[in-house]
Scaffold this active site. Sequence first.
Site, PDB file in Angstrom:
ATOM      1  N   ASP A  10       0.879  -1.169   0.000  1.00  0.00           N
ATOM      2  CA  ASP A  10       0.000   0.000   0.000  1.00  0.00           C
ATOM      3  C   ASP A  10       0.915   1.216   0.000  1.00  0.00           C
ATOM      4  OD1 ASP A  10      -1.672   2.102   0.544  1.00  0.00           O
ATOM      5  OD2 ASP A  10      -2.373   1.370   2.490  1.00  0.00           O
ATOM      6  N   LYS A  72       2.718  11.747  -3.091  1.00  0.00           N
ATOM      7  CA  LYS A  72       1.799  10.984  -3.948  1.00  0.00           C
ATOM      8  C   LYS A  72       0.773  11.913  -4.615  1.00  0.00           C
ATOM      9  CE  LYS A  72      -1.589   7.216  -3.446  1.00  0.00           C
ATOM     10  NZ  LYS A  72      -2.100   6.228  -2.489  1.00  0.00           N
ATOM     11  N   GLU A 171      -7.286   0.716  -4.473  1.00  0.00           N
ATOM     12  CA  GLU A 171      -7.285   0.587  -3.010  1.00  0.00           C
ATOM     13  C   GLU A 171      -8.614   0.049  -2.467  1.00  0.00           C
ATOM     14  OE1 GLU A 171      -5.859   4.454  -1.871  1.00  0.00           O
ATOM     15  OE2 GLU A 171      -3.877   4.006  -2.658  1.00  0.00           O
ATOM     16  N   ASP A 194     -13.338   4.925   1.232  1.00  0.00           N
ATOM     17  CA  ASP A 194     -11.902   4.999   1.523  1.00  0.00           C
ATOM     18  C   ASP A 194     -11.458   6.463   1.545  1.00  0.00           C
ATOM     19  OD1 ASP A 194      -9.163   4.842   1.561  1.00  0.00           O
ATOM     20  OD2 ASP A 194      -8.974   3.502  -0.151  1.00  0.00           O
TER      21      ASP A 194
END
Length: 619
Positions: A10, A72, A171, A194
């Site tokens: 992850d 990111k 994800e 999420d």
Amino acid sequence: MSGETIVGIDLGTTHSLVAVCDAAGPRVLTDAQGRALLPSVVRFLQGADPVVGHQARERAVEFPLQTIASSKRFMGRSHGESLRLAEGFGGRLVPGPRGMAAFEVEGRLVTPQEVAALVLATLRRTAEVALGHPVHRAVITVPAYFDDAQRQATRDAARLAGLLAERIVNEPTAAALAYGLNRARKPETVAVFDFGGGTFDVSVLRIEPDEQETASDLFQVLATNGDTRLGGDDIDLLVMDWLLARAREAFGALQLSPSVQQRFRAFAERAKIALSDRDAAPMEIDLGDGRALRCTLTRGDLEAMARPLVDRTLEKFRAAMADAGQPSLDRVVMVGGSTRMPLVRAAVRDFAGLEPYTALDPDQVVALGAAVQAHILMGGRRDLLLDVIPLSLGMETRGGAVAKLVMRNTAIPTRATETFTTSADNQTGIVIHVLQGEREMVADCRSIGRFELKGLPPMPAGIPQLEVEFAVDANGVLTVSAAERRSGRRASLQVVPSHGLTSAEVERLEREAFAHAREDMHLHRVVDLAVNARLDLKWIGEALQRAGDAVEPGYRDELEAAITRLKGMCEAAERDPARTDADAFHRAKESLDQLSVRLHETSIARSLRGMSEGSSPKR
Ligand code: AMP
């Protein structure tokens, strides 16, 4: 199961972690200090190796311009797009190759891919130490709403870290896989909500167990939606603005150094997290000039600030439910650190009319799911995973309009073709502009790249039949190919990505990474030594215990001293392999090996004696 281990990673905005899965189920791997979460933070100092993780985060306030966090957010994005995201970001954001976002640190240009590669390489080493063998393959998760450029950038980062990204998994889909292992074996429709540090995703899935067989469930994504610029970081920025306003009220206009700004940001996040369990967060923030701001943020203040962002997550949830055909939900699975906020839980409860499912560890569930996917790829399970493409793909047509070839929420892998012709006589080349997004005009979609078809045979206008194929693989990554049907010639395609790196650039970075190959080899040698030394220590310790009084005291002392020395070196090597003197480590291991020959002989002699006396060796 066949082949080498594939790990699940992850790669998060704030934290990253690595997991593996075997027949006993998935588990996260920890570093030598027993920590699973690696902060996705890197510090670059001139003349020193980059520092990754905890140490980099702990000293971010001290090195605000040398520390890159939340990178990111900038993966596969242009510098222009990123400026808005860079608010509150410590480092210096500058235009990189083809106007992409990059960082300037200590006079050096660093791309988000390189930062991610350092995080991935650290996780790879954690896995190698924990598993005791080299790791070269991984399943890596990305936000479901990542577009093609962002997925490509993630793959490039893996390559720079010496890892083959076997699969890029969304994800929320990974979270659903991990969730699916622990539930009752009945069909369910599940939404995964999420909400992490930098991104928000929501996916609606159907999970169908196979009646006949375990470990072969069907996971079908019905629809996905999200926002790659919406996360807990944005809440921190609002709280930081609130704190700065309090500081201005108290002290008038302020000129804050980057390091004090970082401190405000850190306080903002800490207060936000504290308010998940408490009603008020009192703070005292040192301004670095002898003054300090004292104030209290209440949960009510925080919720008023965060409400518009939470409302945006619900809008996306509503859109995903509509695209999925408004199914009735059995569960809403909560994933990501920001779902710990009571406001978020209450909003989801009201929206879905269900108590949100919070039993999974929101920090670990995505990595665990990635490990499950890796286990499937290794042949350890037979589940079927059907994911979708998050955003439509199309081509530019006349007048700046977009013709869509692949619609959003189409199951992947998928292919689509479009045939068109030339508009001028003897045209030997044509440019195809590929776009991603839901809007009708080029200006409102995201440019993926320009594909130039070359070498067409000269023909009058309107005669060539150019067939362009879009193929989206199971990773959600696009490849384009083209052929001219009349002549049967395949046109060569030259890809110029609008964002992201060209393959030549990735190769250059990879070559530069080879400059670090020596360092990599060193690490591998140390990891191997540590694994083998541990085995020696175990064997010799057991033999010494078994031999008991048969070992003369002087020899025993010598052995114990050598054992203690090697144990100490093992611990140091596991803590910090980069700084371990591999030769000294090797010598210590060899010298214990040499010394233990006599012990080995003693135990063999004892075994033989035992056998000749007709009894089994004494233990
Ligand atoms: P993730 O990307 O899933 O690691 O989520 C990280 C985000 O979750 C960061 O923005 C954190 O500030 C936030 N977070 C972590 N714990 C909490 C908490 N207890 N309450 C609110 N936000 C949290």
